[in-house]
Scaffold this motif. Structure first.
Motif, mmCIF file in Angstrom:
data_model
loop_
_atom_site.group_PDB
_atom_site.id
_atom_site.type_symbol
_atom_site.label_atom_id
_atom_site.label_comp_id
_atom_site.label_asym_id
_atom_site.label_seq_id
_atom_site.Cartn_x
_atom_site.Cartn_y
_atom_site.Cartn_z
ATOM 1 N N MET A 1 -2.003 -5.171 -3.258
ATOM 2 C CA MET A 1 -2.501 -6.474 -2.834
ATOM 3 C C MET A 1 -1.756 -7.006 -1.617
ATOM 4 O O MET A 1 -1.945 -8.144 -1.204
ATOM 5 C CB MET A 1 -2.453 -7.475 -3.997
ATOM 6 C CG MET A 1 -3.442 -7.148 -5.108
ATOM 7 S SD MET A 1 -5.148 -7.069 -4.487
ATOM 8 C CE MET A 1 -5.540 -5.348 -4.775
ATOM 9 N N PHE B 1 -2.076 -6.704 1.819
ATOM 10 C CA PHE B 1 -3.072 -6.144 2.733
ATOM 11 C C PHE B 1 -2.444 -5.713 4.059
ATOM 12 O O PHE B 1 -3.063 -5.006 4.842
ATOM 13 C CB PHE B 1 -4.202 -7.154 2.976
ATOM 14 C CG PHE B 1 -5.110 -7.337 1.780
ATOM 15 C CD1 PHE B 1 -4.724 -6.952 0.505
ATOM 16 C CD2 PHE B 1 -6.376 -7.888 1.939
ATOM 17 C CE1 PHE B 1 -5.557 -7.118 -0.589
ATOM 18 C CE2 PHE B 1 -7.229 -8.057 0.854
ATOM 19 C CZ PHE B 1 -6.814 -7.678 -0.405
ATOM 20 N N ARG C 1 -2.941 1.226 5.499
ATOM 21 C CA ARG C 1 -3.961 1.649 4.546
ATOM 22 C C ARG C 1 -3.716 3.044 3.980
ATOM 23 O O ARG C 1 -3.993 3.305 2.818
ATOM 24 C CB ARG C 1 -5.334 1.574 5.217
ATOM 25 C CG ARG C 1 -6.462 1.736 4.244
ATOM 26 C CD ARG C 1 -7.782 1.413 4.855
ATOM 27 N NE ARG C 1 -7.775 0.072 5.452
ATOM 28 C CZ ARG C 1 -8.879 -0.580 5.786
ATOM 29 N NH1 ARG C 1 -10.052 -0.026 5.603
ATOM 30 N NH2 ARG C 1 -8.815 -1.770 6.322
ATOM 31 N N GLN D 1 -7.504 -5.096 -7.920
ATOM 32 C CA GLN D 1 -7.919 -6.386 -7.365
ATOM 33 C C GLN D 1 -8.166 -7.402 -8.488
ATOM 34 O O GLN D 1 -7.945 -8.588 -8.324
ATOM 35 C CB GLN D 1 -9.191 -6.168 -6.525
ATOM 36 C CG GLN D 1 -9.828 -7.406 -5.964
ATOM 37 C CD GLN D 1 -9.158 -7.868 -4.673
ATOM 38 O OE1 GLN D 1 -8.247 -7.253 -4.181
ATOM 39 N NE2 GLN D 1 -9.622 -8.988 -4.146
ATOM 40 N N ASN E 1 -1.027 -8.402 -11.436
ATOM 41 C CA ASN E 1 -0.290 -9.575 -11.907
ATOM 42 C C ASN E 1 -1.028 -10.412 -12.953
ATOM 43 O O ASN E 1 -0.751 -11.590 -13.123
ATOM 44 C CB ASN E 1 0.160 -10.457 -10.738
ATOM 45 C CG ASN E 1 1.390 -9.873 -10.067
ATOM 46 O OD1 ASN E 1 2.038 -8.973 -10.617
ATOM 47 N ND2 ASN E 1 1.722 -10.356 -8.896
ATOM 48 N N PRO F 1 -10.694 -3.039 -0.915
ATOM 49 C CA PRO F 1 -10.906 -4.466 -0.639
ATOM 50 C C PRO F 1 -10.377 -4.910 0.722
ATOM 51 O O PRO F 1 -10.476 -6.087 1.056
ATOM 52 C CB PRO F 1 -10.112 -5.147 -1.765
ATOM 53 C CG PRO F 1 -9.034 -4.180 -2.115
ATOM 54 C CD PRO F 1 -9.606 -2.805 -1.876
ATOM 55 N N TYR F 2 -9.813 -3.992 1.489
ATOM 56 C CA TYR F 2 -9.177 -4.396 2.746
ATOM 57 C C TYR F 2 -10.221 -4.672 3.823
ATOM 58 O O TYR F 2 -11.289 -4.069 3.826
ATOM 59 C CB TYR F 2 -8.197 -3.308 3.196
ATOM 60 C CG TYR F 2 -7.293 -2.874 2.076
ATOM 61 C CD1 TYR F 2 -6.494 -3.818 1.417
ATOM 62 C CD2 TYR F 2 -7.276 -1.565 1.621
ATOM 63 C CE1 TYR F 2 -5.694 -3.440 0.354
ATOM 64 C CE2 TYR F 2 -6.473 -1.182 0.556
ATOM 65 C CZ TYR F 2 -5.683 -2.123 -0.071
ATOM 66 O OH TYR F 2 -4.907 -1.759 -1.131
ATOM 67 N N ALA G 1 -10.998 -12.454 -6.486
ATOM 68 C CA ALA G 1 -10.311 -11.696 -5.441
ATOM 69 C C ALA G 1 -8.913 -12.254 -5.269
ATOM 70 O O ALA G 1 -8.639 -13.391 -5.654
ATOM 71 C CB ALA G 1 -11.069 -11.788 -4.120
ATOM 72 N N GLN G 2 -8.019 -11.429 -4.719
ATOM 73 C CA GLN G 2 -6.663 -11.913 -4.487
ATOM 74 C C GLN G 2 -6.007 -11.136 -3.365
ATOM 75 O O GLN G 2 -6.388 -10.010 -3.056
ATOM 76 C CB GLN G 2 -5.823 -11.775 -5.765
ATOM 77 C CG GLN G 2 -5.684 -10.342 -6.250
ATOM 78 C CD GLN G 2 -4.626 -10.206 -7.357
ATOM 79 O OE1 GLN G 2 -3.527 -10.722 -7.235
ATOM 80 N NE2 GLN G 2 -4.990 -9.518 -8.430
ATOM 81 N N THR G 3 -4.995 -11.780 -2.756
ATOM 82 C CA THR G 3 -4.102 -11.066 -1.849
ATOM 83 C C THR G 3 -2.749 -11.747 -1.893
ATOM 84 O O THR G 3 -2.623 -12.899 -2.305
ATOM 85 C CB THR G 3 -4.646 -11.027 -0.405
ATOM 86 O OG1 THR G 3 -3.845 -10.133 0.373
ATOM 87 C CG2 THR G 3 -4.607 -12.405 0.238
ATOM 88 N N GLN G 4 -1.711 -11.019 -1.485
ATOM 89 C CA GLN G 4 -0.360 -11.573 -1.509
ATOM 90 C C GLN G 4 -0.145 -12.490 -0.305
ATOM 91 O O GLN G 4 -0.779 -12.330 0.742
ATOM 92 C CB GLN G 4 0.664 -10.447 -1.442
ATOM 93 C CG GLN G 4 0.660 -9.500 -2.611
ATOM 94 C CD GLN G 4 1.309 -10.081 -3.842
ATOM 95 O OE1 GLN G 4 0.696 -10.156 -4.891
ATOM 96 N NE2 GLN G 4 2.549 -10.524 -3.737
ATOM 97 N N MET H 1 2.943 -13.187 2.015
ATOM 98 C CA MET H 1 4.279 -12.624 2.208
ATOM 99 C C MET H 1 4.939 -13.195 3.453
ATOM 100 O O MET H 1 4.279 -13.313 4.500
ATOM 101 C CB MET H 1 4.166 -11.102 2.312
ATOM 102 C CG MET H 1 5.485 -10.423 2.561
ATOM 103 S SD MET H 1 5.325 -8.643 2.594
ATOM 104 C CE MET H 1 5.691 -8.241 0.902
ATOM 105 N N ASN I 1 -1.992 -11.962 5.569
ATOM 106 C CA ASN I 1 -2.893 -11.070 4.836
ATOM 107 C C ASN I 1 -4.299 -11.653 4.885
ATOM 108 O O ASN I 1 -4.507 -12.821 4.569
ATOM 109 C CB ASN I 1 -2.431 -10.900 3.385
ATOM 110 C CG ASN I 1 -1.216 -9.988 3.292
ATOM 111 O OD1 ASN I 1 -1.107 -9.023 4.034
ATOM 112 N ND2 ASN I 1 -0.297 -10.314 2.395
ATOM 113 N N LEU J 1 -8.003 -11.829 3.595
ATOM 114 C CA LEU J 1 -8.843 -11.537 2.434
ATOM 115 C C LEU J 1 -10.268 -11.977 2.741
ATOM 116 O O LEU J 1 -10.498 -13.133 3.098
ATOM 117 C CB LEU J 1 -8.315 -12.301 1.204
ATOM 118 C CG LEU J 1 -9.144 -12.188 -0.074
ATOM 119 C CD1 LEU J 1 -9.115 -10.768 -0.622
ATOM 120 C CD2 LEU J 1 -8.620 -13.165 -1.132
ATOM 121 N N LEU K 1 -0.537 -15.869 -8.083
ATOM 122 C CA LEU K 1 -0.333 -14.702 -8.949
ATOM 123 C C LEU K 1 0.922 -13.907 -8.574
ATOM 124 O O LEU K 1 1.065 -12.769 -8.982
ATOM 125 C CB LEU K 1 -1.550 -13.780 -8.916
ATOM 126 C CG LEU K 1 -2.719 -14.179 -9.818
ATOM 127 C CD1 LEU K 1 -3.720 -13.053 -9.930
ATOM 128 C CD2 LEU K 1 -2.256 -14.582 -11.211
#
Ligand code: HEM
Ligand SMILES: [Cu+2]
Lengths: 485, 189
Positions: free
Chosen positions: A293, A295, A299, A366, A370, B66-67, B141-144, B146, B151, B153, B168
């Motif tokens: 997760m 992104f 890749r 996805q 978590n 999902p990217y 859907a989710q992304t970090q 950071m 990121n 999404l 999350l």
């Protein structure tokens, strides 16, 4: 090795230090399990006035404690069995024991006194953003403890490799002569597994050292902020390695002990060698599934993560798990407690493995990343996997040392408690995960309606799992007797 | 993504594994010899089927990462800024520091159905994760989030409604209380 004199005190001394390690495990395990019960109680909505910092401090201690306890218990038990073939240093083991105790004290102080709530993998830079919840000394104690434990475990694993190198060449200890067909000694599977595992530990601990240096440079040396993605990669490389290797310690016990009960040998062959060398090559990349997760991660690393996570399951399933079944099928197994726990442990490993592989699919992750699916799968292959293997191994040892007759009926009742209680608890995690209940929530908000319900139901199963108390009592008694003898 | 399929797949596999272990355990009631040749044949079959199953799942899932695909151009952009313990969702750039948070943040963003929306997710302090829950409580859907990274999404919302945003990635004391809202409205015809 073969001309060991009657006056040789090594075996007795080895037993002694092993029993001390066992004592650490038997004392800390129930305490840490009760912390788990506390968390589920709070998540069920009881004692709602408890400040959340308590939950997160308890969570941190439970996670770090459990991961640590089973690592050292596994390494100690494996070293004990390994001593049939090679001689790990007793001094190193005692020093590691002392340093581990020091590390535990530091972690208990940091979490229960300092309310350090960073989670078991203390994701950078959270330790430095306490928002007033924990003091700086608690963060310092965390990193201090990691340094102490890191040094102790590096030296200890390194010493196991040294002991193996005293009898086998590295290529032999990895079983390569089985593949090339060249002449070489018979190498028992436990030696190969120990070699693979300890190389893995050292490779993982290198990353831990780099993390400590990078963070130390930033905080003490006045360097600039670290790259959070780099540190996350290092953290999970290290954490995943430590956890996976702990599994392999448990599996080493299965290979070494099961044959005594089934009356069939478990010898090294090309399949065993291939399987463990594949594991060594792949286990380094599987950690990448923790960063799906993110992104921003390149890749190709994400794809590599899914590929290696899928493939690393194959040698485990096709060789170790399948062979356990062949070894057992129509054998003269009497199902006393030790082999029962080992066998159940292999089953838990298989079931937890399936859950892990499912979650290591990027598109599935996805929806699961978590959520409680994560604690679900790792508790399955820990609590219902490696923990049962190690408990089985320890029971085998305790019975062998005291030659006391086992009350098999009582053992059956207890095993039933562990299975029903354990899998009930697991199911409460899995269903919650599939229902998108987040992991690591001190209290579930209204939107997460099924969270408290499932947590409440799980309490019944955790209490059932408490049948384990019987095991602890029995085994503890036997170990004390063995120590006095 | 529906979680029913992976859950059922898991429960089915677990049931099969438990059954096999139980059957093998019971077989010890009538001890005898194992036919190793047969066992090895069975192992080969198991090995090949496992590889085939894994290959099928790889083939089914890898094409659907999902990217963000560079080829597609998002029609709407929402800037997400996270901090301990809140999300800001804005069409403009949003707060760029804790000091300007109060002035620049917004807890809610409005997007349209059927539109390719890109959430550009950042953080001002620790790691968080930006997770969108559907009105009926599924994780969409989710992304970090950071430090030092953005990121991206991408989501197309099919149904209008109030979508909750939760964190999350454990981020400290009030992690469980971190919230944001994505309000999805019917696309104007
Ligand atoms: C009766 C036994 C156990 C119970 C009741 C229990 C319960 C729990 C609970 C409720 C959580 C928090 C879940 C969440 O909301 O995220 C948790 C987390 C965890 N548990 Fe256990 N557990 C048990 C045994 C174990 C064992 C044997 C291990 C071995 C490694 C373990 C390792 C962990 C770890 C690493 C975490 C994650 C901590 C974190 O997120 O920082 N647990 N456990
Ligand atoms: Cu957060």
């Amino acid at each position: 090795m073969n001309d060991v004199a009657a006056t040789d005190t090594y075996p007795a001394q080895m037993t002694r230090v092993t029993l001390y390690w066992v004592a650490v495990g038997l004392v800390l395990f129930p305490v840490l399990a009760i912390l788990g019960l506390v968390m589920r109680t709070l998540q069920a909505g009881f004692f709602a006035a408890t400040p959340p910092e308590w939950f997160y401090a308890v969570m941190t201690l439970h996670g770090l404690g459990m991961v640590g306890v089973w690592f050292v218990a596994g390494l100690a038990a494996m070293s004990f069995l390994l001593a049939r073939y090679v001689r790990p240093s007793l001094t190193v083991s005692w020093i590691a024991l002392g340093m581990t105790a020091l590390g535990v004290v530091m972690l208990v102080a940091a979490t229960l006194v300092g309310k350090l709530g960073v989670g078991w993998y203390f994701l950078y830079p959270l330790p430095f953003f306490s928002e007033g919840t924990w003091p700086d000394w608690a963060t310092a104690a965390l990193f201090g403890a990691l340094a102490v434990l890191g040094v102790a475990w590096t030296v200890w694993s390194g010493d196991v490799l040294r002991a193996i190198a005293g009898r086998y060449r590295l290529s032999e200890a990895l079983g390569w002569h089985y593949l090339s067909g060249r002449d070489g000694p018979d190498v028992p599977p436990i030696v190969i597994i120990a070699t693979v595992s300890c190389i893995g530990v050292l490779a993982g601990l290198v990353a831990a050292v780099v993390i400590l240096l990078l963070i130390g440079w930033e905080v003490l040396g006045g360097g600039t902020a670290n790259d959070a993605l780099l540190i996350k990669n290092l953290t999970f490389y290290f954490g995943h390695m430590l956890v996976n290797i702990t599994m392999y310690f448990g599996v080493a016990l299965v290979y070494e002990i099961m044959p005594a009960y089934t009356g069939r040998p478990w010898k090294t062959n090309t399949l065993v060698v291939l399987s463990w060398n594949t594991v060594l090559a792949l286990v380094m990349f599987a950690y990448l599934h923790h960063l799906y997760m993110d992104f921003a991660q390149p890749r190709w690393l994400q794809v590599l993560g899914q590929l290696s996570s899928y493939l690393v399951s194959v040698p485990a399933a096709v060789v170790t798990i399948f062979s356990t079944l062949v070894l057992t099928y129509r054998s003269q197994m009497g199902w006393s407690l030790a082999p029962t726990l080992l066998y159940l442990g292999v089953m838990g490993w298989a079931i937890g493995g399936v859950a892990a592989v499912i979650d290591s699919t990027i598109t599935v992750n996805q929806a699961f990343h978590n959520t409680l699916w994560v604690p679900a799968h790792f508790h399955t292959y820990y609590l219902m996997g490696v923990v049962l293997m190690i408990l089985g191994g320890v029971y085998h040892l305790a019975v062998a040392l005291t030659s006391e007759a086992e009350n098999v009926k009582r053992s059956r009742v207890m095993a039933a408690h562990l299975v029903v209680g354990g899998y009930g608890l697991m199911l409460s995690f899995y269903l919650a995960g599939a229902d998108a209940v987040p992991r690591r929530f001190a209290a579930y908000p209204m939107e997460v309606a099924n969270g408290p319900l499932l947590a409440g139901i799980s309490l019944v199963f955790i209490i059932l799992f408490g049948g384990l108390g019987l095991y602890l009592w029995d085994t503890g008694r036997l170990c004390v007797r063995a120590l006095r003898a | 993504m529906t979680t029913t399929v992976p859950l059922l797949l898991f429960l089915l596999s677990a049931a099969i594994i438990a059954t096999v272990f139980a059957v093998v355990a019971r077989s010890t009631a009538r001890a005898g010899e194992v036919d190793y040749a047969r066992a090895n044949h069975l192992r080969k079959v198991f090995f090949v089927s496992l590889l085939v199953i894994l290959a099928i799942f790889l083939g089914l899932t890898l094409p659907r990462l999902p990217y963000p695909a560079e080829a597609a151009v998002p029609e709407q952009i929402v800037n997400v800024v996270s901090r301990q313990f809140a999300f800001s969702l804005t069409e403009g750039p949003g707060p760029d520091s804790i000091e300007t948070w109060e002035r620049d943040f917004s807890p809610l963003a409005e997007v349209r159905t059927g539109t390719l929306v890109e959430f550009r997710v950042r953080t001002l302090d620790v790691n968080h994760a930006f997770a969108i829950y559907t009105p009926d409580g599924r994780l969409l859907a989710q992304t970090q989030a950071m430090p030092g990274y953005v990121n991206r999404l991408r989501v197309v919302f099919d149904e209008p409604g109030t979508y909750n945003v939760m964190c999350l990635e454990y981020c400290g004391l009030s992690h469980h209380a971190m919230r944001g809202v994505v309000e999805v409205v019917e696309e104007a015809q």
